[in-house]
Scaffold this motif. Structure first.
Motif, PDB file in Angstrom:
ATOM      1  N   GLY A 128       0.494  -1.427  -0.170  1.00 12.75           N
ATOM      2  CA  GLY A 128       0.080   0.359  -0.099  1.00 12.75           C
ATOM      3  C   GLY A 128       1.165   1.139  -0.262  1.00 12.75           C
ATOM      4  O   GLY A 128       0.723   2.158  -0.825  1.00 12.75           O
ATOM      5  N   LEU A 129       1.883   1.252   0.784  1.00 13.06           N
ATOM      6  CA  LEU A 129       2.430   2.200   0.980  1.00 13.06           C
ATOM      7  C   LEU A 129       3.717   2.342  -0.517  1.00 13.06           C
ATOM      8  O   LEU A 129       3.441   3.461  -0.914  1.00 13.06           O
ATOM      9  N   ALA A 130       4.261   1.935  -0.865  1.00 13.01           N
ATOM     10  CA  ALA A 130       4.895   1.377  -2.418  1.00 13.01           C
ATOM     11  C   ALA A 130       3.413   2.443  -3.892  1.00 13.01           C
ATOM     12  O   ALA A 130       4.239   3.033  -4.286  1.00 13.01           O
ATOM     13  N   ALA A 131       2.156   1.224  -3.776  1.00 13.28           N
ATOM     14  CA  ALA A 131       1.148   2.007  -4.346  1.00 13.28           C
ATOM     15  C   ALA A 131       0.755   3.822  -4.239  1.00 13.28           C
ATOM     16  O   ALA A 131       0.650   4.290  -5.065  1.00 13.28           O
ATOM     17  N   LEU A 160      -6.659  15.064 -10.845  1.00 17.75           N
ATOM     18  CA  LEU A 160      -5.790  14.411 -10.383  1.00 17.75           C
ATOM     19  C   LEU A 160      -5.467  14.546  -8.801  1.00 17.75           C
ATOM     20  O   LEU A 160      -5.064  13.389  -8.230  1.00 17.75           O
ATOM     21  N   LEU A 161      -6.308  15.448  -8.086  1.00 21.98           N
ATOM     22  CA  LEU A 161      -6.573  15.461  -7.196  1.00 21.98           C
ATOM     23  C   LEU A 161      -7.106  14.610  -6.488  1.00 21.98           C
ATOM     24  O   LEU A 161      -7.088  13.544  -5.073  1.00 21.98           O
ATOM     25  N   CYS A 162      -8.021  13.858  -6.739  1.00 19.16           N
ATOM     26  CA  CYS A 162      -9.600  13.299  -6.589  1.00 19.16           C
ATOM     27  C   CYS A 162      -9.007  12.255  -7.039  1.00 19.16           C
ATOM     28  O   CYS A 162      -9.137  11.140  -5.389  1.00 19.16           O
ATOM     29  N   GLY A 163      -8.153  11.496  -8.096  1.00 27.81           N
ATOM     30  CA  GLY A 163      -7.560  10.006  -7.913  1.00 27.81           C
ATOM     31  C   GLY A 163      -7.139   9.793  -7.103  1.00 27.81           C
ATOM     32  O   GLY A 163      -6.885   8.877  -6.129  1.00 27.81           O
ATOM     33  N   PHE A 164      -6.148  11.138  -6.694  1.00 32.10           N
ATOM     34  CA  PHE A 164      -4.699  10.240  -5.655  1.00 32.10           C
ATOM     35  C   PHE A 164      -5.598  10.225  -4.049  1.00 32.10           C
ATOM     36  O   PHE A 164      -4.912   9.823  -3.836  1.00 32.10           O
ATOM     37  N   ILE A 165      -6.501  11.151  -3.659  1.00 30.81           N
ATOM     38  CA  ILE A 165      -7.485  11.181  -2.497  1.00 30.81           C
ATOM     39  C   ILE A 165      -8.095   9.512  -2.179  1.00 30.81           C
ATOM     40  O   ILE A 165      -7.897   8.675  -1.802  1.00 30.81           O
ATOM     41  N   GLY A 166      -8.352   9.308  -3.897  1.00 36.45           N
ATOM     42  CA  GLY A 166      -8.695   7.800  -4.177  1.00 36.45           C
ATOM     43  C   GLY A 166      -7.609   6.859  -3.576  1.00 36.45           C
ATOM     44  O   GLY A 166      -8.426   5.719  -2.964  1.00 36.45           O
ATOM     45  N   VAL A 167      -6.665   6.595  -4.399  1.00 38.05           N
ATOM     46  CA  VAL A 167      -6.060   5.707  -3.732  1.00 38.05           C
ATOM     47  C   VAL A 167      -5.507   5.861  -2.424  1.00 38.05           C
ATOM     48  O   VAL A 167      -5.013   4.858  -1.448  1.00 38.05           O
ATOM     49  N   GLY A 168      -5.253   6.925  -2.078  1.00 41.77           N
ATOM     50  CA  GLY A 168      -4.741   6.904  -0.535  1.00 41.77           C
ATOM     51  C   GLY A 168      -5.986   6.050   0.094  1.00 41.77           C
ATOM     52  O   GLY A 168      -5.786   5.243   1.486  1.00 41.77           O
ATOM     53  N   LEU A 169      -7.628   6.346   0.094  1.00 42.91           N
ATOM     54  CA  LEU A 169      -8.249   6.164   0.508  1.00 42.91           C
ATOM     55  C   LEU A 169      -7.806   4.229   0.951  1.00 42.91           C
ATOM     56  O   LEU A 169      -8.389   3.103   1.117  1.00 42.91           O
ATOM     57  N   VAL A 170      -8.211   3.385  -0.756  1.00 40.22           N
ATOM     58  CA  VAL A 170      -8.327   2.495  -0.867  1.00 40.22           C
ATOM     59  C   VAL A 170      -7.181   1.400  -0.387  1.00 40.22           C
ATOM     60  O   VAL A 170      -7.069   0.631   0.258  1.00 40.22           O
ATOM     61  N   VAL A 171      -5.492   2.212   0.149  1.00 44.22           N
ATOM     62  CA  VAL A 171      -5.016   1.464   0.465  1.00 44.22           C
ATOM     63  C   VAL A 171      -4.022   2.323   1.322  1.00 44.22           C
ATOM     64  O   VAL A 171      -3.255   1.780   2.959  1.00 44.22           O
ATOM     65  N   ALA A 172      -5.574   3.317   2.589  1.00 46.85           N
ATOM     66  CA  ALA A 172      -5.277   3.356   4.011  1.00 46.85           C
ATOM     67  C   ALA A 172      -4.482   2.724   4.850  1.00 46.85           C
ATOM     68  O   ALA A 172      -4.442   2.619   5.780  1.00 46.85           O
ATOM     69  N   ASN A 173      -5.114   0.930   4.360  1.00 42.87           N
ATOM     70  CA  ASN A 173      -5.183   0.043   5.738  1.00 42.87           C
ATOM     71  C   ASN A 173      -4.251  -0.992   5.362  1.00 42.87           C
ATOM     72  O   ASN A 173      -3.588  -1.152   6.384  1.00 42.87           O
TER      73      ASN A 173
END
Length: 331
Positions: A128-131, A160-173
């Motif tokens: 998740g950190l790598a992603a 682009l900002l929405c996409g990055f936030i979305g990725v952060g939510l996906v890999v948050a755990n």
């Protein structure tokens, strides 16, 4: 029966989604391959077998090497007009500068990017950190997009900002950094800059080339860099079992040949920022695959992140559809 034009249109429309689907299997391959081989060793085998597949194809199909016209008397640029370049009497030579550009982009996208991510995970960096770190790539690409003459609109920046936030939510755990060394984090950052620089470099200097020759050149360059690194830094021991063979076969045929060819075509025909934004869909797709294959948890937060990431990508690429519609209505 569908016409050739409609088939081409359907393929062009679905090509980005095929790329996302295949590219997202990269972390699945790592899950199967990494227990059986060290990262650079696995990649050296992957690049080597890609050459074993593609070099005979290029030779058997008599794929021409990139050529450039030889400067004639009075021409100091080394370039001729399109009309004169197509004449049978026009002398040509191998376009070594283009081949060199292909080699550089191949080393960045294949050897450095993949090597960095795999080595970081091997050193303890959570996937998740790598992603998440590599997920900064679309933003970084947008920042430097003017290098290839591509302005980025406010709508695209929002996407682009929405996409990055979305990725952060996906890999948050899966982003725990406790116990992760600085070396692993630096490898992730190195991969981030490598994939960004490689994408922009290829768009700027070598967007147009035959896929067969381009694949041979790029993976040949990556192999030449990766093999000595694996020999110097790793034991190069491999446990050959069904998981290893399956992971290697998929990584060669689906990822190195299939997904990379699609990436080349997307870079050739699309804006670098739009192409990079597709990377936001990789972590969500991988999360779904991991849920289906390995029973990994798919939390409501991750599901929400998938929606946000998809919205972000839609905002980035929507402009193209709008522009195309306006153009066609005006003709």
């Amino acid at each position: 029966m569908a016409s050739a034009g409609s088939v081409t249109a359907i393929w062009s429309a679905t090509m980005p989604w095929w790329f996302v689907l295949i590219w997202s299997t990269g972390f699945i391959v790592a899950k199967y391959g990494m227990p059986n081989a060290e990262p650079l060793t696995f990649l050296a085998w992957r690049f080597g077998f890609t050459l074993v597949v593609m070099l005979p194809i290029a030779l058997l199909t008599r794929t021409p090497w990139p050529m450039r016209p030889v400067a004639t008397t009075g021409d100091t640029t080394g370039h001729l007009t399109r009309a004169s370049a197509t004449t049978a009497t026009n002398p040509q030579r191998v376009d070594w500068p283009l081949i060199a550009h292909l080699a550089v982009s191949g080393i960045l996208i294949q050897a450095v990017y993949l090597g960095g991510v795999w080595a970081a995970i091997k050193q303890g960096a959570p996937a998740g950190l790598a992603a998440l770190v590599v997920g900064i790539q679309p933003l970084l690409t947008a920042i430097f997009a003017r290098v290839v003459g591509e302005p980025v609109s406010r709508r695209q920046w929002l996407g682009l900002l929405c996409g990055f936030i979305g990725v952060g939510l996906v890999v948050a755990n899966k982003v725990g950094v406790r116990g992760v060394g600085a070396g692993a984090v630096l490898l992730c950052v190195l991969s981030l800059f490598a994939i960004t620089a490689g994408t922009l470099y290829q768009k700027r200097f070598c967007a147009h080339f035959d896929l067969r020759v381009g694949t041979v050149v790029q993976f040949g360059a990556a192999f030449v860099v990766t093999l000595p690194a694996a020999w110097a830094l790793e034991t190069m021991q491999v446990r050959w079992n069904l998981e290893m063979i399956g992971a290697l076969a998929w990584s060669v045929l689906a990822l190195s040949i299939g997904a990379i060819s699609l990436l080349f075509l997307l870079i050739r025909h699309g804006a670098a920022t739009k192409v990079s934004s597709l990377m936001y869909l990789t972590p969500p797709t991988t999360a779904v695959m991991a849920w289906l294959l390995f029973g990994e948890t798919l939390s409501p937060l991750s599901a929400a992140g998938m929606v946000v990431a998809a919205l972000g990508v839609a905002l980035v690429i929507e402009r193209r559809a709008t522009t195309a519609a306006a153009t066609s209505s005006g003709t």
